[in-house]
Design an enzyme around this catalytic site. Structure first.
Site, short mmCIF file in Angstrom:
data_model
loop_
_atom_site.label_atom_id
_atom_site.label_comp_id
_atom_site.label_asym_id
_atom_site.label_seq_id
_atom_site.Cartn_x
_atom_site.Cartn_y
_atom_site.Cartn_z
N LYS A 133 0.85 -1.18 0.00
CA LYS A 133 0.00 0.00 0.00
C LYS A 133 0.89 1.24 0.00
O LYS A 133 1.71 1.43 0.90
CB LYS A 133 -0.91 0.00 1.22
CG LYS A 133 -1.73 1.26 1.34
CD LYS A 133 -2.78 1.18 2.44
CE LYS A 133 -3.47 2.52 2.58
NZ LYS A 133 -4.54 2.50 3.56
N LYS A 176 -2.20 -1.52 -3.87
CA LYS A 176 -3.07 -0.36 -3.82
C LYS A 176 -2.25 0.93 -3.88
O LYS A 176 -1.27 1.03 -3.17
CB LYS A 176 -3.85 -0.41 -2.49
CG LYS A 176 -4.72 0.76 -2.22
CD LYS A 176 -5.20 0.70 -0.80
CE LYS A 176 -5.98 1.98 -0.53
NZ LYS A 176 -6.41 2.07 0.83
#
Ligand code: PBG
Length: 323
Positions: A196, A249
């Site tokens: 992330k 992400k």
């Protein structure tokens, strides 16, 4: 064989032929729809999220109703984000047995057959807006693990199928797996936001979820957008700690990372087409610069790069056949 024997255009001749020759296809079950549930809202009055046109914050009743409608259209999974009324230093509403997410999960499991996934993080619940416990302006790693484990356990008790830690503390997957197993929740799946990035593409979400950090930024815990080798290390560690599904992400600006993760680990892999990606495409469509076909392309690119699952705010549009 060369031209004129070989003609690549033969297989592009008609929509039907192009369809059967498609190497990548999007299916309803590829999608996870992120939904926001907010404490204190009146039923029948979902709040429109201005930074994400077409997305809403729902009361528990409205959330379950909307999700049920999408299930009837073929949706398999939802990811729930909660917005509590009260925030404090330790984000205690996040692990309240009767907190807003816990209520939503219980109702969702009672009233639908959807796979329920829940985001595990503290930032929507802490007064300072950071994803962990803060002391002297520092976000503490090890102290945060206890809280994250408590949050995951409370979601599991409510019946969530999948917990998805999005905080980026070191060791959270292992800590959570241990707590879940000690309490008998062997079958609760962990989908870790493994790679992330500290991305500016989350800006619309922070408005939507009222979770912007009160000071500083998230760069001491979320990843540097310049790095891909580091992403592979992050993913490897999460797998070792017990992650069942790993996630990259955001999605579109990190397709190279997604492909590398899939090729290297061959794990069930998810990609999150985040709020900024959604709002950017949506704004382009609303302004008439691009069409819904661009959304389709964006989703195909994510699947082509290696995503088995796509978390996307466009899930309802896909199910409705708009894209
Ligand atoms: C919580 C969290 C965020 C997102 C998912 N979980 C925001 C952040 O890390 O600041 C972003 C989702 C989106 O942009 O759609 N940590």
């Amino acid at each position: 064989m060369e031209f004129p024997v070989t003609r690549m255009r033969r297989l592009r001749k008609s929509p039907q032929i192009r369809n059967i020759m498609s190497e990548t296809k999007l299916n309803p079950e590829d999608f996870i729809y992120p939904m926001y549930v907010k404490e204190g809202l009146f039923d029948g009055y979902p709040e429109h999220i201005n930074t994400m046109p077409g997305q809403y914050r729902y009361s528990v009743n409205d959330l379950v109703k909307k999700a049920g409608e999408l299930e009837d259209m073929g949706l398999s999974s939802v990811m729930i984000f909660g917005l509590p009324l009260e925030k404090d230093e330790k984000g205690s509403e996040a692990y309240n047995k009767d907190g807003i997410v816990q209520q939503a999960v219980r109702r969702m499991k009672e009233e639908t057959n959807l796979i329920v996934m829940t985001d595990i993080c503290m930032c929507q619940y802490t007064s300072h807006g950071h994803c962990g416990v803060v002391k002297n302006g520092k976000i503490l790693n090890d102290e945060t693990l206890n809280y994250l484990s408590k949050i995951a356990l409370s979601h599991a008790e409510a019946g969530t199928d999948v917990v998805a830690p999005s905080d980026m503390m070191d060791g959270r997957v292992g800590a959570m797996r241990k707590t879940l197993d000690l309490n008998g929740y062997y079958d609760t799946i962990i989908m870790s936001y493994a790679a992330k990035y500290a991305s500016s593409f989350y800006a619309p979400f922070r408005e939507a979820a009222c979770s912007a950090p009160g000071f500083g930024d998230r760069k001491t815990y979320q990843m540097n957008p310049a790095n891909i080798l580091e992403a592979l290390r992050e993913v490897e560690l999460d797998i070792e700690e017990g992650a069942d599904v790993v996630m990259v992400k955001p999605a579109m600006p990190y397709l190279d990372v997604l492909k590398a993760v899939k090729d290297e680990f061959k794990m069930p892999t998810a990609a999150y087409q985040v709020s900024g990606e959604y709002s950017m495409l949506k704004a382009g469509i609303d302004a008439g610069y691009i069409t819904e076909e661009s959304v389709y392309e964006s989703l195909l690119s994510i699947k082509r790069a290696g995503a088995d699952l796509i978390i996307s705010y466009f899930a309802p549009d896909f199910l409705e056949g708009k894209i």
